[in-house]
Design a protein around this motif. Structure first.
Motif, mmCIF file in Angstrom:
data_model
loop_
_atom_site.group_PDB
_atom_site.id
_atom_site.type_symbol
_atom_site.label_atom_id
_atom_site.label_comp_id
_atom_site.label_asym_id
_atom_site.label_seq_id
_atom_site.Cartn_x
_atom_site.Cartn_y
_atom_site.Cartn_z
ATOM 1 N N LYS A 140 16.724 25.064 44.984
ATOM 2 C CA LYS A 140 16.483 26.208 44.100
ATOM 3 C C LYS A 140 16.695 25.762 42.652
ATOM 4 C CE LYS A 140 18.216 29.501 47.544
ATOM 5 N NZ LYS A 140 19.306 30.451 47.880
ATOM 6 N N ASP A 141 15.716 26.081 41.818
ATOM 7 C CA ASP A 141 15.802 25.721 40.404
ATOM 8 C C ASP A 141 15.957 26.989 39.573
ATOM 9 O OD1 ASP A 141 15.611 24.810 37.857
ATOM 10 O OD2 ASP A 141 13.837 23.564 38.179
ATOM 11 N N TYR A 142 17.215 27.324 39.250
ATOM 12 C CA TYR A 142 17.490 28.488 38.422
ATOM 13 C C TYR A 142 17.520 28.126 36.939
ATOM 14 C CZ TYR A 142 18.809 30.862 42.754
ATOM 15 O OH TYR A 142 18.801 31.426 44.003
ATOM 16 N N LEU A 143 17.100 26.895 36.589
ATOM 17 C CA LEU A 143 16.947 26.554 35.183
ATOM 18 C C LEU A 143 15.612 27.084 34.665
ATOM 19 C CD1 LEU A 143 19.412 24.742 35.634
ATOM 20 C CD2 LEU A 143 18.259 22.965 34.310
ATOM 21 N N GLN B 129 25.635 22.094 43.390
ATOM 22 C CA GLN B 129 25.100 22.852 42.258
ATOM 23 C C GLN B 129 25.273 22.014 41.003
ATOM 24 O OE1 GLN B 129 27.547 26.333 42.329
ATOM 25 N NE2 GLN B 129 26.825 27.010 44.331
ATOM 26 N N MET B 130 24.227 21.966 40.171
ATOM 27 C CA MET B 130 24.250 21.144 38.958
ATOM 28 C C MET B 130 23.922 21.994 37.739
ATOM 29 S SD MET B 130 22.313 17.936 40.722
ATOM 30 C CE MET B 130 21.926 18.835 42.211
ATOM 31 N N ARG B 131 24.776 21.928 36.701
ATOM 32 C CA ARG B 131 24.548 22.689 35.481
ATOM 33 C C ARG B 131 25.353 22.081 34.327
ATOM 34 N NH1 ARG B 131 26.836 26.940 39.205
ATOM 35 N NH2 ARG B 131 29.067 27.085 38.869
ATOM 36 N N THR B 132 25.045 22.511 33.102
ATOM 37 C CA THR B 132 25.797 22.044 31.935
ATOM 38 C C THR B 132 27.076 22.866 31.783
ATOM 39 O OG1 THR B 132 24.747 23.568 30.377
ATOM 40 C CG2 THR B 132 23.617 21.472 30.776
ATOM 41 N N ARG B 133 27.930 22.430 30.844
ATOM 42 C CA ARG B 133 29.189 23.141 30.620
ATOM 43 C C ARG B 133 28.942 24.565 30.136
ATOM 44 N NH1 ARG B 133 33.819 23.769 32.430
ATOM 45 N NH2 ARG B 133 33.885 21.488 32.673
ATOM 46 N N GLN B 134 27.984 24.754 29.227
ATOM 47 C CA GLN B 134 27.693 26.112 28.751
ATOM 48 C C GLN B 134 27.149 26.990 29.875
ATOM 49 O OE1 GLN B 134 25.127 25.126 25.348
ATOM 50 N NE2 GLN B 134 26.696 25.976 23.984
ATOM 51 N N MET B 135 26.287 26.416 30.698
ATOM 52 C CA MET B 135 25.764 27.165 31.852
ATOM 53 C C MET B 135 26.901 27.512 32.815
ATOM 54 S SD MET B 135 22.338 24.966 32.682
ATOM 55 C CE MET B 135 21.069 24.676 31.437
ATOM 56 N N HIS B 136 27.836 26.591 32.971
ATOM 57 C CA HIS B 136 28.962 26.814 33.883
ATOM 58 C C HIS B 136 29.840 27.953 33.368
ATOM 59 C CE1 HIS B 136 32.052 25.951 36.837
ATOM 60 N NE2 HIS B 136 32.949 25.860 35.876
ATOM 61 N N ASP B 137 30.054 28.008 32.047
ATOM 62 C CA ASP B 137 30.856 29.088 31.485
ATOM 63 C C ASP B 137 30.241 30.447 31.798
ATOM 64 O OD1 ASP B 137 32.648 27.277 30.483
ATOM 65 O OD2 ASP B 137 31.803 27.255 28.457
ATOM 66 N N VAL B 138 28.914 30.556 31.668
ATOM 67 C CA VAL B 138 28.228 31.809 31.981
ATOM 68 C C VAL B 138 28.292 32.090 33.478
ATOM 69 C CG1 VAL B 138 26.000 33.002 31.989
ATOM 70 C CG2 VAL B 138 26.710 31.702 29.983
ATOM 71 N N ARG C 209 22.246 30.074 35.435
ATOM 72 C CA ARG C 209 21.352 28.922 35.420
ATOM 73 C C ARG C 209 22.021 27.771 36.145
ATOM 74 N NH1 ARG C 209 19.905 31.592 30.780
ATOM 75 N NH2 ARG C 209 17.765 31.321 30.030
ATOM 76 N N SER C 210 21.282 27.152 37.034
ATOM 77 C CA SER C 210 21.817 26.030 37.790
ATOM 78 C C SER C 210 20.707 25.470 38.666
ATOM 79 C CB SER C 210 23.004 26.479 38.658
ATOM 80 O OG SER C 210 23.682 25.383 39.206
ATOM 81 N N VAL C 211 20.877 24.254 39.132
ATOM 82 C CA VAL C 211 19.983 23.672 40.137
ATOM 83 C C VAL C 211 20.793 23.511 41.416
ATOM 84 C CG1 VAL C 211 18.730 21.606 40.841
ATOM 85 C CG2 VAL C 211 18.444 22.492 38.537
ATOM 86 N N HIS C 212 20.265 24.037 42.536
ATOM 87 C CA HIS C 212 20.953 23.949 43.819
ATOM 88 C C HIS C 212 20.155 23.043 44.759
ATOM 89 C CE1 HIS C 212 23.163 28.102 43.462
ATOM 90 N NE2 HIS C 212 23.198 27.411 42.343
ATOM 91 N N THR C 213 20.851 22.201 45.470
ATOM 92 C CA THR C 213 20.217 21.427 46.530
ATOM 93 C C THR C 213 21.209 21.260 47.668
ATOM 94 O OG1 THR C 213 18.976 19.403 47.042
ATOM 95 C CG2 THR C 213 20.935 19.154 45.656
#
Length: 721
Positions: free
Chosen positions: A292-295, A321-330, A304-308
């Protein structure tokens, strides 16, 4: 009790410019106002506002929110007033405290009419200032953490209210960590046996494989280091309720779930997300259908995140799950990120969704829809809060946003009510599909309409959007109202006769008034259309007759409604439908009807014979464990295991009518057990009890044709032709 200095020091870590005097004065004032008050645990009451303030400070929230947390109960529970709070701490704080007070006084688990009105007030309060709900969520979380000190009946009420309203609201606000904890704390109260069974399975898994989380975490770190990607890697077990919900949704056993562990890769930038994804897929085999590509398509709450999911160490399926620090905060704090501070200034996170956008659209829609009744309003609100979005395209390329599980019928109604009502077919990515098909992200949908087509009763349980459900119910009421009223009269007569009462016009009018309905005909129409049950009617008129010791003996047997006079029905052996499941009948030669579950694969054989389809429903009433269901069990080949399984089934008040071993190995046996249960919920309870046994590997419901030795002993009397 946490001293004010400790609270202030924590706020200073993210806001060095905090107004220390304001927070200290609020602390001292709140402590003075609540002096002499105690919680159910025996602690001074002011320990609760302090804990709420600490919770909110952990979200890096502004001074006004922290002060509101300290004072959120002073107007309601002490001699303090709005005017005094405004004078001491300013109008902004006073308005926030007043808003939280009004939310605290709302009854969110009352009868539909009152509950709907109170949920409207909750949403309106949020739309004025979202910080009101942030304080209320913090208040509810601390109360749930200390719920064991309440009376059992109060625990049940608060847990149900939390599960139905506050947990999904936290999720819709993007505060996933809070939603997870609220759900799990409620789960502990509402279904402790199921929660304990999940915890036991986790413990058994750890004993068998040791703690795999550090091992897999290090494996991922090694892969990223080799690819020269700087990132933080963390892993955790899913919460018991999250695992339980997945088991119910997928109808799978604990051992079959691929996402009981979750691992996160937090990168420095968006480019590294896709580099990390490539490195992970190069090292391990990706599981098809689990990407799943929530970016590129973010969720409506800003997630926002990428799931595999990959087959990791020892073949275990692992979700990453893969995301940036700002995405992780949200992802972690959601709407709270919109108000958070860093180094004394509001932080502008580019991925934060403005909470007012969703609230404004939601309240505007409800204000316009005056015809929407209380039940539909509540259903719509809950759908809005629970929904996980998918994005589909019209043939012209327009994007239609729908909740997860939506169908082509939902898609049609999302375009226009007129198109939904006239829908007769659909093509997804150029291929014709049944109308109950669940849509996936990125699909293109073409809806076929026909003049004179009307919404079908079976659509109610097929669609998931509040808009579609409301429109279908309204159309069906108009079309079938007279028939529903006639059927409702009979159901009301039967329900009231079972408690020794008479169904009179006066009684029905009284019930309709108590339920906030227009008149007795509206009540009868709802009875006839199965939107309410005979037991609902009895509980409104004679609540004293609905005590726990009488509920099982006063209600009529569950039966099939929707048959023509003289017809008889029997369940299809292909899907073994149970009370509580949506059913569709197929008329046969003579007067017989074979009914199937809505998603039975056998129904595809009759797709072009719609004249034979009948919309059937179970009435809600008392049932005995006489309905057949088959479960497939894989168990260890050890002495005493089979006996324990049989005992577990019996302890759940279910009957074993047949048992057949399908595979015998030196270490494991596989067998089919046909059991007799009351309804689908009873079946789930049996399966949970069996799977909790440490020597049981898997338990799954088995549908489809059974062998001759496993066929039901019930008389058939009719075959499909």
């Amino acid at each position: 009790m946490i001293p004010v200095e400790e609270l202030v020091d924590h706020v200073r870590t993210y806001n060095p410019n905090t107004n220390v005097k304001l927070i200290t004065n609020a602390y001292e004032y709140g402590k003075l106002m609540h002096e002499g008050q105690f919680r159910h645990s025996g602690e001074p009451y002011f320990t609760h506002p302090i804990e709420v303030a600490v919770l909110l400070s952990q979200q890096s929230l502004d001074d006004s929110t922290i002060v509101t947390a300290l004072l959120h109960d002073v107007i309601e529970d002490t001699k303090s007033t709005y005017k005094e709070v405004a004078k001491r701490f300013g109008v902004e704080v006073a308005q926030l405290v007043d808003g939280v007070t009004k939310l605290t006084n709302l009854e969110l688990t009352s009868k539909d009419a009152k509950q709907a009105e109170n949920v409207r007030k909750l949403l309106l309060a949020m739309s004025k200032d979202v910080r009101v709900i942030l304080v209320k969520l913090g208040d509810r979380l601390h109360n749930m953490r200390t719920i064991k000190h309440m009376r059992p009946e109060k625990q049940q009420q608060k847990a149900r209210e939390t599960m139905d309203i506050f947990a999904p609201l936290a999720g819709r606000m993007g505060m996933q960590w809070m939603r997870d904890e609220l759900e799990d704390l409620s789960f502990r109260v509402l279904n402790p046996e199921a929660r304990n069974s999940i915890l036991r399975r986790f413990l058994t898994l750890r004993n068998q494989t040791e703690d795999v989380i550090p091992q897999i975490t290090q494996d991922i770190r090694d892969v990223l280091q080799k690819a020269e990607i700087e990132a933080e890697v963390v892993g955790r077990e899913k919460k018991p309720y999250s695992v339980w919900r997945k088991m119910q949704e997928k109808n799978e056993g604990f051992s079959r779930l691929s996402d009981i562990y979750a691992f996160r890769i937090i990168t420095n930038n968006e480019e590294d997300i896709y580099r990390a994804l490539g490195a992970v897929h190069k090292r391990w085999t990706a599981v098809p259908g689990r990407f799943k590509d929530y970016l590129s398509q973010p969720k409506s709450n800003g997630y926002r995140s990428v799931h595999t999911t990959v087959s990791g160490r020892d073949g275990k399926r692992v979700e990453i799950q893969m995301r940036t620090r700002q995405m992780h905060d949200v992802a972690e704090t959601g709407v709270a990120a919109h108000w958070s501070y860093k180094d004394g200034r509001r932080v502008e996170n580019p991925f934060t969704v403005d909470p007012f956008t969703w609230l404004a659209s939601l309240t505007e829609r409800f204000d316009k829809n005056d015809e929407q009744d209380h039940e539909e309003f509540l259903e719509h609100v809950k759908l809005e809060m629970f929904s996980d979005q998918v994005f589909c395209f019209t043939p012209k390329g327009d994007v239609i946003q729908l909740p997860r599980g939506a169908t082509p019928i939902d898609f049609a109604y999302a375009i226009h009510t007129r198109i939904g009502a006239a829908c007769v077919g659909a093509k997804v990515d150029g291929r014709r599909v049944p109308l109950w098909t669940r849509l996936r992200n990125g699909q293109s949908v073409l809806v076929t309409t026909a003049e004179g087509q009307r919404p079908q009763p079976s659509w109610i349980d097929t669609v998931v959007t509040g808009r579609a459900k409301t429109a279908i119910r309204r159309a069906l009421r108009e079309e079938h109202r007279e028939g529903y009223i006639r059927l409702g009269k009979e159901l009301a007569r039967v329900a009231l006769e079972h408690v020794g009462k008479k169904s009179s016009d006066k009684a029905l009018t009284t019930a309709s008034n108590k339920m906030g309905l227009k008149d007795k005909d509206d009540l009868l129409a709802r009875l006839g259309s199965a939107e309410m049950t005979g037991s609902d009617l009895v509980s409104v008129l004679y609540p004293e007759l609905m005590s726990e010791d009488k509920q099982d003996i006063d209600l009529p047997e569950a039966k099939i409604i929707g048959l023509d006079p003289g017809q008889f029905a029997q369940p299809g052996t292909c899907c073994q439908p149970l009370p509580g499941e949506r059913i569709v009948g197929i008329a046969t030669r003579g007067k017989g009807v074979v009914f199937h579950t809505m998603h039975c694969e056998r129904l595809a054989e009759y797709e072009d014979q719609t004249s034979r389809w009948m919309d059937l429903q179970w009435t809600n009433g008392r049932t005995e464990p006489v309905n057949n269901a088959t479960i497939a069990v894989t168990m260890a080949n050890d002495a005493g295991v089979l006996g324990r399984i049989c005992t577990l089934v019996g302890e759940q008040n279910a009957n074993i009518s047949n048992l057949e071993f399908t595979e015998r190995k030196p270490d494991f046996y596989r067998m089919m057990i046909e059991i007799q249960v009351r309804d689908v919920e009873h079946l789930h309870n049996v399966m949970t009890a069996v799977e909790a046994d440490s020597d049981v590997a898997t338990v799954k419901r088995k549908r489809g044709r059974r062998s001759d030795s496993m066929k039901s002993q019930n008389p058939v009397g009719v075959t499909e032709q």
